[in-house]
Design an enzyme around this catalytic site. Structure first.
Site, PDB file in Angstrom:
ATOM      1  N   CYS A 183       4.548   1.041  12.181  1.00 33.42           N
ATOM      2  CA  CYS A 183       6.172   1.813  10.988  1.00 33.42           C
ATOM      3  C   CYS A 183       6.178   3.402  11.607  1.00 33.42           C
ATOM      4  CB  CYS A 183       4.649   2.582   9.593  1.00 33.42           C
ATOM      5  SG  CYS A 183       3.503   1.446   9.551  1.00 33.42           S
ATOM      6  N   ASN A 199      -5.805   3.656  10.703  1.00 26.11           N
ATOM      7  CA  ASN A 199      -5.438   2.291  10.784  1.00 26.11           C
ATOM      8  C   ASN A 199      -4.714   1.912  12.787  1.00 26.11           C
ATOM      9  OD1 ASN A 199      -4.136   4.422   9.810  1.00 26.11           O
ATOM     10  ND2 ASN A 199      -1.862   3.719  10.737  1.00 26.11           N
ATOM     11  N   ALA A 224       1.092  -1.122  -0.332  1.00 27.64           N
ATOM     12  CA  ALA A 224      -0.125   0.447   0.283  1.00 27.64           C
ATOM     13  C   ALA A 224       1.021   1.339   0.099  1.00 27.64           C
ATOM     14  CB  ALA A 224      -0.714   0.139   1.293  1.00 27.64           C
TER      15      ALA A 224
HETATM   16  N1  7TS Z   1      -2.158   2.584   4.564  1.00 23.23           N
HETATM   17  C1  7TS Z   1      -2.701   2.175   5.803  1.00 23.23           C
HETATM   18  C2  7TS Z   1      -3.650   2.699   6.577  1.00 23.23           C
HETATM   19  C3  7TS Z   1      -1.936   1.387   6.883  1.00 23.23           C
HETATM   20  O1  7TS Z   1      -2.604   1.201   8.030  1.00 23.23           O
HETATM   21  C4  7TS Z   1      -1.121   0.863   6.829  1.00 23.23           C
HETATM   22  C5  7TS Z   1      -0.122  -0.403   7.235  1.00 23.23           C
HETATM   23  C6  7TS Z   1      -0.599   1.154   5.422  1.00 23.23           C
HETATM   24  C7  7TS Z   1      -1.005   2.718   4.632  1.00 23.23           C
HETATM   25  C8  7TS Z   1       0.893   0.095   4.811  1.00 23.23           C
HETATM   26  O2  7TS Z   1       1.392  -0.296   4.456  1.00 23.23           O
HETATM   27  P1  7TS Z   1       1.767  -1.828   3.661  1.00 23.23           P
HETATM   28  O3  7TS Z   1       0.998  -2.604   2.134  1.00 23.23           O
HETATM   29  O4  7TS Z   1       2.926  -1.034   2.640  1.00 23.23           O
HETATM   30  O5  7TS Z   1       2.249  -3.080   4.569  1.00 23.23           O
HETATM   31  N2  7TS Z   1      -0.720   0.130   9.187  1.00 23.23           N
HETATM   32  C9  7TS Z   1       0.005  -0.550   9.990  1.00 23.23           C
HETATM   33  C10 7TS Z   1       0.180   0.137  10.718  1.00 23.23           C
HETATM   34  O6  7TS Z   1      -1.715   0.489  11.373  1.00 23.23           O
HETATM   35  N3  7TS Z   1       0.502  -0.710  11.591  1.00 23.23           N
HETATM   36  O7  7TS Z   1       1.062  -1.574  11.108  1.00 23.23           O
HETATM   37  C11 7TS Z   1       1.100  -1.370   9.918  1.00 23.23           C
END
Ligand code: 7TS
Length: 396
Positions: free
Chosen positions: A326, A153, A71
């Site tokens: 993160c 989140n 993401a």
């Molecule tokens: N967007 C949201 C709303 C998220 O919660 C996260 C990861 C990401 C983007 C990023 O996702 P990735 O696929 O790049 O890993 N959130 C979290 C969290 O809330 N605790 O650890 C990671």
């Protein structure tokens, strides 16, 4: 007992997802773009996975879903593409995001801000919610993009993306939503509201890590993310992650199938946890539960540092979080608690419990018991709790 209550950070891979992916490592390892049987034998599974992904968000065939690595990548892509196409060329000079977007949106916005783009950071109210009208109030004829997440989140707060999408359409402004925390928890249907770009990530709904996606509405094309070969319609070149795509397809199917379960059974477990923890004195929850995703509880225990609580929980085998993984290395207060302007002594006390369809009643009962003990122990040794005005007056 080991209890995993950090599902907003990542989830267990559904064993059905894992077994569906397995043949694509050692047996069917061909590059799908090659011209032989090793390649073509990957095609049916890829096609079926992409169909499941399209179906999962109800994307029409003419729109695009581009598979990315996460993401973070999808979010970076949207904002940076808008920067190249609209800001750098001088056609527009402004974007709007919320102040509680994931760091992958906020940090990218700050980067393009440093390159000369004006960025508005929409505030949240004391319930952790966003007023869609604030989008209207901030749009100008120079606004290129609005990016507001579907669900937060940290708190699970569901933001009014239908209203925001309609306002953007009315003003001819592009609208992106980060639906990472929404897939599998609430309905995500790109035809049910006006949205141009939508981000999601497989590892948040029992798929593998390293696979995400960006939905792109027809006519709202972005500049290619990775120039190179013609994979993913030329949007994102690079050999396809066959196993990952197959895994995300299966996980999406599972998320759709389990949506009712998540919205009722998981919600019931979350509510039980919340009801029991709120019985402890001096505990606070930010967003009303009916405005939240069914699996998330962000709760503050006055006088207890979130990290101390995590320590006690971890000792008892329970995994929770004080906020986004993160951002967890820098021991700052929870960004949502900060955004709502929580008093300093509460900003550091938030703990996030995020459940999944694998969470059991037994695990929740155990967690309640452990948290109650931890609160008692930690408040006994907490100087800040002993001297909160209320306790001080009552002579404690
Ligand atoms: N967007 C949201 C709303 C998220 O919660 C996260 C990861 C990401 C983007 C990023 O996702 P990735 O696929 O790049 O890993 N959130 C979290 C969290 O809330 N605790 O650890 C990671």
């Amino acid at each position: 007992m080991r209890v995993y209550l950090d599902n907003n950070a990542t989830t267990i891979v559904d064993p059905h997802v894992f077994s569906e992916m397995e043949p694509f490592f050692v047996q069917k390892y061909g590059n799908p773009n090659s011209l032989h049987a090793f390649a073509s034998e990957t095609h049916p599974a890829l096609k079926s996975a992409m169909e499941k992904i399209y179906a999962g968000i109800n994307a029409p065939k003419e729109d695009s879903v581009v598979v990315t690595s996460c993401a973070t990548e999808s979010n970076n892509w949207v904002l940076k593409s808008v920067y190249f196409e609209y800001i750098l060329t001088g056609r527009k000079n402004h974007i709007i995001i919320s102040e509680v977007e994931h760091p992958s949106v906020i940090a990218t916005a700050k980067f393009i801000e440093s390159q000369g783009c004006r960025v508005t950071y929409l505030p949240i109210n004391s319930d952790g919610l966003i007023d869609a009208q604030s989008v209207r109030d901030n749009i100008t004829d120079k606004t290129a993009l609005v990016s507001v997440m579907m669900a937060n989140n940290e708190t699970g707060a569901i933001f009014p993306v239908e209203e925001i999408g309609a306002i953007c359409k009315e003003h001819n402004v592009l609208f992106h939503t980060d639906a990472v925390q929404a897939i599998g928890k609430i309905s995500v249907n790109v035809q049910a509201f006006d949205v141009d770009y939508l981000t999601f990530s497989a590892h948040k709904f029992h798929g593998p890590k390293g696979v995400g996606a960006l939905y792109i509405k027809k006519g709202k094309e972005l500049i290619p993310l990775l120039h190179g070969g013609s994979q993913m319609g030329g949007y994102r070149s690079g050999t396809l992650n066959v196993a990952g795509i197959v895994g995300m397809g299966k996980a999406m199917e599972g998320a759709v199938d389990a949506l009712d379960f998540e919205m009722h059974d998981v919600r019931e477990l979350r509510d039980h946890l919340e009801d029991e923890l709120l019985k402890i004195e001096d505990t606070f929850v930010v967003t009303p539960r009916e405005k939240r995703t069914p699996n998330t509880l962000l709760i503050s225990f006055r006088g207890i540092e979130g990290e101390s609580m995590l320590w006690d929980l971890n000792q008892a085998g329970i995994a929770a979080s004080t906020g986004s993984a993160c951002a967890s290395e820098d021991l700052e207060s929870n960004p949502v608690m900060e955004a709502i302007g929580a008093e300093a002594d509460l900003a550091h006390t938030a703990v996030r419990f995020s459940l999944s369809r694998y969470t059991t009643q037994e695990e929740i009962d155990y967690t309640i018991e452990v948290v109650k003990k931890a609160v008692k122990r930690l408040r006994e040794i907490s100087s800040s709790y002993a001297y909160t005005p209320k306790n001080h007056e009552s002579g404690l």
